[in-house]
Enzyme design. Structure first.
Site, mmCIF file in Angstrom:
data_model
loop_
_atom_site.group_PDB
_atom_site.id
_atom_site.type_symbol
_atom_site.label_atom_id
_atom_site.label_comp_id
_atom_site.label_asym_id
_atom_site.label_seq_id
_atom_site.Cartn_x
_atom_site.Cartn_y
_atom_site.Cartn_z
ATOM 1 N N ALA A 68 0.666 -1.002 0.022
ATOM 2 C CA ALA A 68 0.223 -0.066 -0.052
ATOM 3 C C ALA A 68 0.569 1.451 -0.157
ATOM 4 C CB ALA A 68 -0.884 0.586 1.102
ATOM 5 N N LYS A 69 0.145 2.340 -0.326
ATOM 6 C CA LYS A 69 1.121 3.718 -0.040
ATOM 7 C C LYS A 69 -0.144 4.608 0.302
ATOM 8 C CE LYS A 69 5.784 4.340 -0.372
ATOM 9 N NZ LYS A 69 6.637 4.063 -0.330
ATOM 10 N N GLY A 70 0.377 5.639 0.812
ATOM 11 C CA GLY A 70 -0.415 7.477 0.531
ATOM 12 C C GLY A 70 0.510 8.224 1.103
#
Ligand code: GLU
Length: 421
Positions: free
Chosen positions: A106-108
């Site tokens: 994931a990444k934000g």
């Protein structure tokens, strides 16, 4: 950054497709990994110190949960955009797979310049963002961590906000926290330490002696400065380093502890202000093209591209950043015989120690720094050996070797789980 029409997500798709075909998978077996599982875009209102209400744009993207909960950092940077976050999320899936830790990816990110925000503005931005992505994150779902522009304090605010919403303390929702509230010893240095271990591994593999080998480091943030410090300690001669303001170069090797001391002495200190006898100021482009054995890009993506790959003089590139080399640059480097140790292997030390932190949080049982470093080394060494071996067996680059291992692990997990319903 992702300028010039270059799309890092397309870059990733092309490598993954190529790896899946080499592995003999049919399209239906790997089709799903081309798409992120979930994408959330949020608008984050913050009252600024001058009384204005400013709305920031933020993202959290889960690329895959096939091998475990989604895992990956949160980036605060003005150039954050959807395609960049999508690519970074997918790279996390393959990074966790190549070092075989039980996570997806994931990444934000938030489009902002943290250096221009006051501490209060940064805290409000972080807390409101956390509340807005709260339905998506959690120790069993998706676990954020630091990335470019974020740090342990910000992770502490994320942990507190999530815990307040839940009504009890949830340390395992985020990694890279301050040690006092459940952070792992060694996490702060882990990515740079992993880059150092990988550099020593590739030197051993290529039979290049460590002492006296020269290296250039692009980026003096958490990853670059730690890698430079630890490699310097091992006897590598760091001849050039750079940051957003440009670089410094010294033929006979820089005094890295002195450079790091200067950069940390005062907020806003940049290399352009660093002065020392025999040190020459250069541009970032000059740094990438300078003469040295090793080049460690540890800043942002797309730094080595079609336009400058030919001028790289280093024999070895160790990717401390995520996606620093574009696909076409990679081909040019391969033709030139430059050995590239890919990001998903070289910079995996951070997420490996994040995994250790999460395990400790869940068990409420804490490890010593020696124990953390020893286990990090074991995983980095083992993963390096597997990548080298598969690359040799298949006659491919180390990048393709890493993707062959990672794509196989992700696709096999997907096949075993099947498509629901
Ligand atoms: N942001 C780091 C990376 O790109 C660390 C991610 C994590 O620890 O979850 O690998």
């Amino acid at each position: 950054m992702s300028g010039g029409g270059y799309n890092p997500y397309e870059n990733m798709l092309s490598i993954v497709g190529n790896a899946a075909e080499r592995l003999g998978y049919q399209q239906c077996e790997y089709e799903a990994i081309k798409y992120p599982e979930r994408e959330l875009k949020v608008s984050i209102p913050v009252y600024m110190d001058d009384g204005r209400l400013q709305v920031f744009e933020g993202y959290r993207i889960q690329h895959s949960t096939s091998r475990g909960p989604a895992k990956g950092g949160i980036r605060f940077h003005p150039a954050v955009n959807l395609d960049e976050v999508k690519a970074l999320a997918a790279w996390m899936t393959f990074k966790c797979a190549v070092v075989n830790i039980p996570y997806g990816g994931a990444k934000g990110g938030i489009v902002c310049d943290p250096s221009r925000l006051s501490e209060r503005e940064l805290r409000h931005l972080t807390r409101r963002f956390t509340a807005m992505i709260a339905p998506m994150i959690g120790p069993e779902q998706d676990i954020p961590a630091p990335d470019v522009g974020t740090n342990a304090n910000i992770m502490g605010w994320i942990m507190d906000t999530y815990s307040m919403l839940k009504g009890h303390c949830v340390p395992g929702v985020v990694t890279g926290k301050p040690v006092e509230i459940g952070g792992a010893l060694g996490r702060g240095e882990a990515t740079g330490r992993g880059v150092m271990l990988t550099t020593l591994n590739i030197l051993r593999e290529l039979k290049i002696p460590v002492k006296g080998t020269t290296a250039l480091v692009q980026g003096m943030g958490n990853v670059g400065s730690t890698a430079a410090k630890l490699l310097h300690r091992e006897g590598v001669k760091i001849t050039g380093v750079s940051d957003v303001s440009g670089g410094v170069f010294a033929e006979e090797g820089l005094d890295i502890p002195d450079v790091v001391r200067y950069l940390r002495a005062k907020k806003g200190n940049l290399l352009s202000g660093y002065e020392s006898a025999k040190v020459r100021h250069i541009t970032n482009e000059e740094l990438l093209a300078a003469k040295a054995d090793i080049l460690i890009p540890a800043a942002l993506e797309n730094q080595i591209h079609k336009g400058n790959a030919k001028s790289v003089q280093a024999k070895v590139i160790v990717e401390g950043a995520n996606g620093p080399t574009t696909l076409d640059a990679d081909e040019i480097l391969q033709e030139k015989g430059v050995v590239v140790v890919p990001d998903i292997l070289a910079n995996a030390g951070g997420v490996v120690v994040s995994y250790f932190e999460w395990v400790q949080n869940i068990q409420s049982l804490y490890w010593t720094e020696e124990y953390v470093n020893e286990h990090l080394k074991q995983i980095m060494d083992q993963s390096f050996e597997s990548v080298v071996q598969i690359a040799k067996e298949n006659g491919v680059s180390l990048r393709m070797g890493a993707y062959l291992i990672a794509v196989k692990r992700v696709v096999e997990a997907k096949k075993l789980r099947g498509v629901w319903p």
